[in-house]
Write a protein that holds these residues in place. Structure first.
Motif, PDB file in Angstrom:
ATOM      1  N   ASP A  73       1.029  -1.189  -0.082  1.00 48.92           N
ATOM      2  CA  ASP A  73      -0.035   0.227   0.208  1.00 48.92           C
ATOM      3  C   ASP A  73       1.064   1.561  -0.666  1.00 48.92           C
ATOM      4  OD1 ASP A  73      -2.252  -2.055  -0.059  1.00 48.92           O
ATOM      5  OD2 ASP A  73      -2.954  -0.607   2.153  1.00 48.92           O
ATOM      6  N   ASP A  74       0.003   1.952  -0.750  1.00 43.98           N
ATOM      7  CA  ASP A  74       1.143   3.480  -0.442  1.00 43.98           C
ATOM      8  C   ASP A  74       1.796   3.993  -1.913  1.00 43.98           C
ATOM      9  OD1 ASP A  74      -0.804   3.991   2.331  1.00 43.98           O
ATOM     10  OD2 ASP A  74       0.591   3.625   3.129  1.00 43.98           O
ATOM     11  N   HIS A 139      -5.066   3.625  -5.079  1.00 44.24           N
ATOM     12  CA  HIS A 139      -5.184   3.968  -3.411  1.00 44.24           C
ATOM     13  C   HIS A 139      -5.813   5.484  -2.637  1.00 44.24           C
ATOM     14  CE1 HIS A 139      -4.689   2.416   0.964  1.00 44.24           C
ATOM     15  NE2 HIS A 139      -3.271   3.119   0.488  1.00 44.24           N
ATOM     16  N   HIS A 143      -5.500  10.147  -0.374  1.00 43.38           N
ATOM     17  CA  HIS A 143      -5.027   9.563   0.689  1.00 43.38           C
ATOM     18  C   HIS A 143      -5.854   9.739   2.350  1.00 43.38           C
ATOM     19  CE1 HIS A 143      -3.609   6.082   4.381  1.00 43.38           C
ATOM     20  NE2 HIS A 143      -2.730   5.584   2.632  1.00 43.38           N
ATOM     21  N   HIS A 179      -6.580   3.233   4.293  1.00 43.13           N
ATOM     22  CA  HIS A 179      -6.501   3.186   5.928  1.00 43.13           C
ATOM     23  C   HIS A 179      -7.518   2.094   6.146  1.00 43.13           C
ATOM     24  CE1 HIS A 179      -5.071   7.721   7.205  1.00 43.13           C
ATOM     25  NE2 HIS A 179      -5.963   7.737   5.846  1.00 43.13           N
ATOM     26  N   LEU A 271      -2.072   4.037   7.798  1.00 44.78           N
ATOM     27  CA  LEU A 271      -2.020   4.054   7.052  1.00 44.78           C
ATOM     28  C   LEU A 271      -2.911   3.004   5.705  1.00 44.78           C
ATOM     29  CD1 LEU A 271       1.522   1.936   7.976  1.00 44.78           C
ATOM     30  CD2 LEU A 271       0.854   4.574   6.939  1.00 44.78           C
TER      31      LEU A 271
HETATM   32 ZN   LIG Z   1      -2.409   3.424   2.570  1.00 44.26          ZN
END
Ligand SMILES: [Zn+2]
Length: 271
Positions: A73-74, A139, A143, A179, A271
């Motif tokens: 992720d991210d 994603h 965010h 998240h 996250l």
């Molecule tokens: Zn994330």
């Protein structure tokens, strides 16, 4: 037909020196290599999220006996420099979920954890890994905790991340909730935006009976040593921080919306 339930693994960063407040979200390069060598050594076959969804929900074909889905992720730049070489060496593929508004920038949303300056993937790096067979998923753009913003803003953010990524790598079919937060309204919004699946975080092994717009993933933490990783693959993972049920999730959402949560309780949700 007995359908398999492959583990969907969730990594964030592969890095050595991180702020202690971020340590759970980063595995060292050595530990990551040990995890991937264990998978390869045990004969696991890695699928992207898109392949997993096509097999399981569309074609309804049984998956190879030892299947695993590896996700990140991210979109940290360390995927390109540290994780990808290890995946390649072990003939494993993965899906990387990118928060498109941060591409080529830094992880400024992590400033509260002392990690606001982590470099994020650049567009050329994203194109490079995509052309080598890594799946890129969206994603969100900023965010955001999408369940706490107005519906129109959430819809914009979801669609924006898809468009931005598609301009670089072509069709994007997989989404991961920033998240891990989602609602039934958000699941519908993701479907309407044209995605074929969405990943959540449930610290549970994936079930084929589940909603493909809320796929459960297990978080691989900085503290997930080789033994813990092997247990996790066997489905013996016991969540350190179980996700709350619907009622408690709603209460927690109200707190987050009000902006009143102390940092300590926010960390594991960040996250
Ligand atoms: Zn994330």
């Amino acid at each position: 037909v007995t359908l398999r339930r492959p583990p969907l693994l969730l990594y964030h960063s592969v890095a050595d020196a991180v702020d202690p407040r971020f340590a759970e979200w980063a595995v060292t390069p050595e530990l990551f290599a040990a995890h991937m060598e264990l998978l390869a050594g045990e004969g696991y076959c890695a699928l992207t999220v898109r392949e997993f969804v096509e097999h399981t929900f569309k074609q309804r074909e049984p998956l190879p006996p030892r299947s695993v889905v590896i996700t990140f992720d991210d979109g940290f730049a360390d995927f390109h420099s540290l994780a990808w070489p290890v995946l390649r060496r072990n003939s494993l593929t993965a899906t990387v979920f990118v928060a498109t508004g941060f591409v080529g920038r830094t992880s400024s949303w992590l400033a509260d954890l002392g990690e606001g300056d982590r470099p994020m993937l650049s567009w050329p790096q994203i194109e490079e890994v995509a052309s080598a067979g890594i799946e890129l998923g969206a994603h969100g753009h900023r965010h955001l905790q999408l369940d706490t913003v107005p519906e129109s803003r959430a819809g914009w953010d979801i669609a924006r991340s898809k468009r931005a990524l598609e301009a670089a790598v072509g069709t994007v079919s997989s989404f991961a909730f920033p998240h891990g937060y989602y609602t039934s309204r958000l699941r519908r919004q993701v479907a309407r935006a044209g995605f074929s699946s969405a990943c959540a975080v449930k610290d549970a092994l994936s079930s084929t009976r589940e909603d493909r717009f809320a796929l459960a993933r297990v978080v691989v933490r900085g503290s997930t040593d080789e033994d813990a990783f092997a247990r996790l693959l066997r489905g013996e993972h016991v969540s350190a921080a179980p996700r709350a049920g619907p009622l408690r999730r709603g209460a927690w959402r109200a707190v987050r919306r009000a902006g009143g949560e102390p940092i300590a309780t926010r960390i594991r949700e960040l996250l």
